[in-house]
Design an enzyme around this catalytic site. Structure first.
Site, PDB file in Angstrom:
ATOM      1  N   CYS A  52      12.356   0.303   4.229  1.00 33.96           N
ATOM      2  CA  CYS A  52      13.007  -0.246   5.426  1.00 33.96           C
ATOM      3  C   CYS A  52      14.493  -0.454   5.180  1.00 33.96           C
ATOM      4  O   CYS A  52      14.885  -0.882   4.087  1.00 33.96           O
ATOM      5  CB  CYS A  52      12.442  -1.634   5.757  1.00 33.96           C
ATOM      6  SG  CYS A  52      10.705  -1.630   6.092  1.00 33.96           S
ATOM      7  N   ARG A 111       7.678   4.594  17.225  1.00 31.24           N
ATOM      8  CA  ARG A 111       7.464   3.275  16.652  1.00 31.24           C
ATOM      9  C   ARG A 111       8.661   2.356  16.918  1.00 31.24           C
ATOM     10  O   ARG A 111       8.536   1.146  16.984  1.00 31.24           O
ATOM     11  CB  ARG A 111       7.246   3.439  15.146  1.00 31.24           C
ATOM     12  CG  ARG A 111       7.068   2.141  14.410  1.00 31.24           C
ATOM     13  CD  ARG A 111       6.582   2.393  13.003  1.00 31.24           C
ATOM     14  NE  ARG A 111       5.837   1.247  12.549  1.00 31.24           N
ATOM     15  CZ  ARG A 111       6.361   0.243  11.864  1.00 31.24           C
ATOM     16  NH1 ARG A 111       7.621   0.263  11.511  1.00 31.24           N
ATOM     17  NH2 ARG A 111       5.626  -0.778  11.522  1.00 31.24           N
TER      18      ARG A 111
HETATM   19  P1  XMP Z   1       5.812  -1.372   1.764  1.00 27.26           P
HETATM   20  O1  XMP Z   1       6.777  -2.364   1.226  1.00 27.26           O
HETATM   21  O2  XMP Z   1       4.411  -1.639   1.364  1.00 27.26           O
HETATM   22  O3  XMP Z   1       5.882  -1.531   3.355  1.00 27.26           O
HETATM   23  O4  XMP Z   1       6.231   0.023   1.452  1.00 27.26           O
HETATM   24  C1  XMP Z   1       5.062  -0.833   4.254  1.00 27.26           C
HETATM   25  C2  XMP Z   1       5.443  -1.196   5.677  1.00 27.26           C
HETATM   26  O5  XMP Z   1       6.803  -0.841   5.960  1.00 27.26           O
HETATM   27  C3  XMP Z   1       6.966  -0.737   7.366  1.00 27.26           C
HETATM   28  N1  XMP Z   1       7.761   0.447   7.650  1.00 27.26           N
HETATM   29  C4  XMP Z   1       9.048   0.429   8.010  1.00 27.26           C
HETATM   30  N2  XMP Z   1       9.888  -0.600   8.267  1.00 27.26           N
HETATM   31  N3  XMP Z   1      11.635   0.938   8.703  1.00 27.26           N
HETATM   32  C5  XMP Z   1      11.182  -0.335   8.647  1.00 27.26           C
HETATM   33  O6  XMP Z   1      11.959  -1.258   8.905  1.00 27.26           O
HETATM   34  C6  XMP Z   1      10.828   2.026   8.466  1.00 27.26           C
HETATM   35  O7  XMP Z   1      11.272   3.161   8.529  1.00 27.26           O
HETATM   36  C7  XMP Z   1       9.476   1.751   8.100  1.00 27.26           C
HETATM   37  N4  XMP Z   1       8.422   2.558   7.832  1.00 27.26           N
HETATM   38  C8  XMP Z   1       7.397   1.711   7.541  1.00 27.26           C
HETATM   39  C9  XMP Z   1       5.575  -0.668   7.970  1.00 27.26           C
HETATM   40  O8  XMP Z   1       5.348  -1.912   8.605  1.00 27.26           O
HETATM   41  C10 XMP Z   1       4.689  -0.451   6.755  1.00 27.26           C
HETATM   42  O9  XMP Z   1       3.377  -0.900   6.949  1.00 27.26           O
END
Ligand code: XMP
Length: 494
Positions: free
Chosen positions: A322, A435
């Site tokens: 993120c 999303r």
């Molecule tokens: P981790 O830390 O386990 O997080 O890799 C997984 C979660 O990240 C979110 N997610 C995103 N959040 N930009 C964001 O701000 C993105 O591009 C993105 N892609 C995934 C999502 O909630 C996931 O479950």
């Protein structure tokens, strides 16, 4: 009530900023700890793990791993078509540990050399022999290692070495596969001291194979997350656009999906309408809403949609891929968000009932090269702060079961796999922009990036280690289950 140190009250803090103080004297073994928890109001898991709906994390293989080990997978929707996603649901639903469907078969005209070639490629020797060497013709025999091991003449036809049909022990599909009962096949294997048992239909055609070694493996999955028909459970992510979501939800329900995660980086108004529509049209589906990050939003959603929502997905930009917090200046430190929201849920429980929290994103373990020890500290902290389950992306993206190939990174001198945020330009170019509610916009602001994560090998080794680590953490604090942890955790700043 868990104890939150006064220095943390009304502060923003991450998992790394806190520790859990052990105040009890444990008088039980690690393996006595029970991690049973609610994923949604009506779905119970024996392992508090959820795999994230991301296109570098969860398709059928990951969903099967998660469900077999007691958690659950949410299949992403970043496919070109709805049917491609639904096909992944089908794979999970058809999976039956113990049965090998579509087994490799040969014909009586094939030779011992062909058996060795297949062994080289796939690693097994047992092969049913059918009239024309396909699954469309009748079973005429079987070849196992015993039949070929001392043979020198590689050109010998299999018709000369196979055990012919009249001497074969077989099992009927109607009595094994149709009842999803690998144990009945196991009884036949044992009774006749066999290594391999073909399963046939009424036309004497092979539909599956059961091997002694596979049966031994399935005995390990006592934690598996299954529905009443003994199928593995799985969820799908759906977009927060009513028109598209309707078709996806309908098809998902036909394929037997257990629930939906209405996927958006923040809860949109339209999501609440989708949740309502889903409950009205498919009351059996469980509905997860998110993402949320504050007690205010918890209260608002409970007021407007508590009867349409079976779990909250919680996390505003803590994920490893993120960049929302840096780019847009909004978001929240995950540990304090979990605490705040779970406190709000508790406070409002008498009015709206219980609703589980999925702590989504930000779970890390130290990436020490050359060690394979899973360190689950962040997960235990999330549970102590009030989450019922954790959703993980980056931690699981390095496993064999995630989509994509492992590669060697010469600079870092290690094997890696690619992991990408669904808000990264790369993912949005497929469909991920939905999303973020910006699919129609000409100017897109990325909210995610593409990164590499360490390759972690097979999830069937990794997840049991992670489970053992959490149990060890609870045992150290003297808690036998998640409920005790959540009632008495002593949370302090580091
Ligand atoms: P981790 O830390 O386990 O997080 O890799 C997984 C979660 O990240 C979110 N997610 C995103 N959040 N930009 C964001 O701000 C993105 O591009 C993105 N892609 C995934 C999502 O909630 C996931 O479950």
């Amino acid at each position: 009530m868990p104890k939150l140190h006064p220095d943390l009250v009304n502060k923003e803090f991450w998992y790394k900023d806190i520790t859990l103080i052990p105040n009890r004297l444990p008088d039980f073994e690690r393996d006595e700890v029970d991690l049973t928890t609610n994923f949604t109001k009506n779905i119970i898991l024996k392992t508090p793990f959820v795999s994230a709906p991301m296109d570098t994390v969860t398709e059928a293989k990951m969903a099967i791993l998660m469900a077999l080990t007691g958690g659950i997978g949410v299949i992403h929707y970043n496919f070109q078509t709805i049917d491609e996603q639904i096909k992944e649901v089908g794979k999970v639903k058809r999976f039956q540990a113990g049965f090998v469907f579509n087994p490799v078969v040969l014909s009586p005209q094939n030779t011992i050399k062909d058996v060795y070639k297949i062994n080289e490629k796939y690693g097994f020797f047992s092969m049913p022999i059918t009239e024309d060497g396909t699954l469309n013709s009748k079973l005429v025999g079987i070849v196992t290692r015993r039949d070929v091991r001392y043979r020198k003449d590689m050109e010998t036809k299999l018709s000369q070495v196979m055990t012919p049909r009249e001497r074969l022990v077989v099992a009927k599909k109607s009595e094994t596969v149709d009842r999803n009962d690998p144990l009945s096949a196991d009884r036949i294997l044992r009774e006749h001291n066999l290594d391999t048992l073909p399963i046939i239909n009424e036309e004497d055609k092979v539909v599956a194979l059961v091997t002694d070694s596979d049966i031994r493996k399935t005995e390990k999955y006592s934690l598996a997350t299954k529905n009443e028909n003994k199928q593995l459970r799985t969820f799908i992510a759906v977009e927060s656009r009513m028109a598209l979501a309707k078709e996806r939800i309908g098809k998902g329900s036909d394929a037997g999906v257990d629930g939906i995660v209405i996927d958006a980086s923040v809860v949109f108004k339209e999501q609440l309408e989708i949740a309502k529509w889903t409950k009205e049209n498919f009351p059996k589906l469980e509905v997860v809403l998110g993402n949320i990050g504050s007690a205010e939003i918890v209260e608002r959603i409970l007021k407007e949609a508590s009867q349409y929502c079976d779990a909250f997905r919680l996390g505003m930009g803590p994920g490893a891929a993120c960049i929302t917090q840096q780019e847009l200046g909004t978001g929240r430190a995950q540990a304090s968000a979990v605490w705040d929201c779970s406190q709000a849920v508790k406070r409002l429980e008498p009015k709206y009932g219980f609703i589980p929290i999925i702590a989504d994103g930000g779970i890390k373990i130290p990436d020490l090269i050359d060690t394979d020890i899973a360190k689950p500290g962040d997960i235990t902290k999330a549970l102590a702060l009030g989450a019922q389950t954790v959703m993980m992306g980056s931690l699981l993206a390095g496993l064999d079961e995630s989509p994509g190939q492992k590669e060697f990174d010469y600079e870092e001198n290690r094997m890696v796999k690619k992991y990408r945020g669904m808000g990264s330009i790369e993912a949005m170019e497929k469909r991920g922009a939905l999303r973020y509610g910006i699919e129609k916009m000409k100017i897109r602001i990325p909210e995610g990036k593409v990164i590499e994560v360490p390759y972690r090998g097979s999830g069937y080794d990794f997840i049991p280690q992670l489970i053992a680590g959490i149990k060890q953490s609870l045992q150290k604090q003297g808690f036998k289950n998640i409920k005790e942890l959540q009632e008495e955790a002593d949370i302090r700043p580091i």
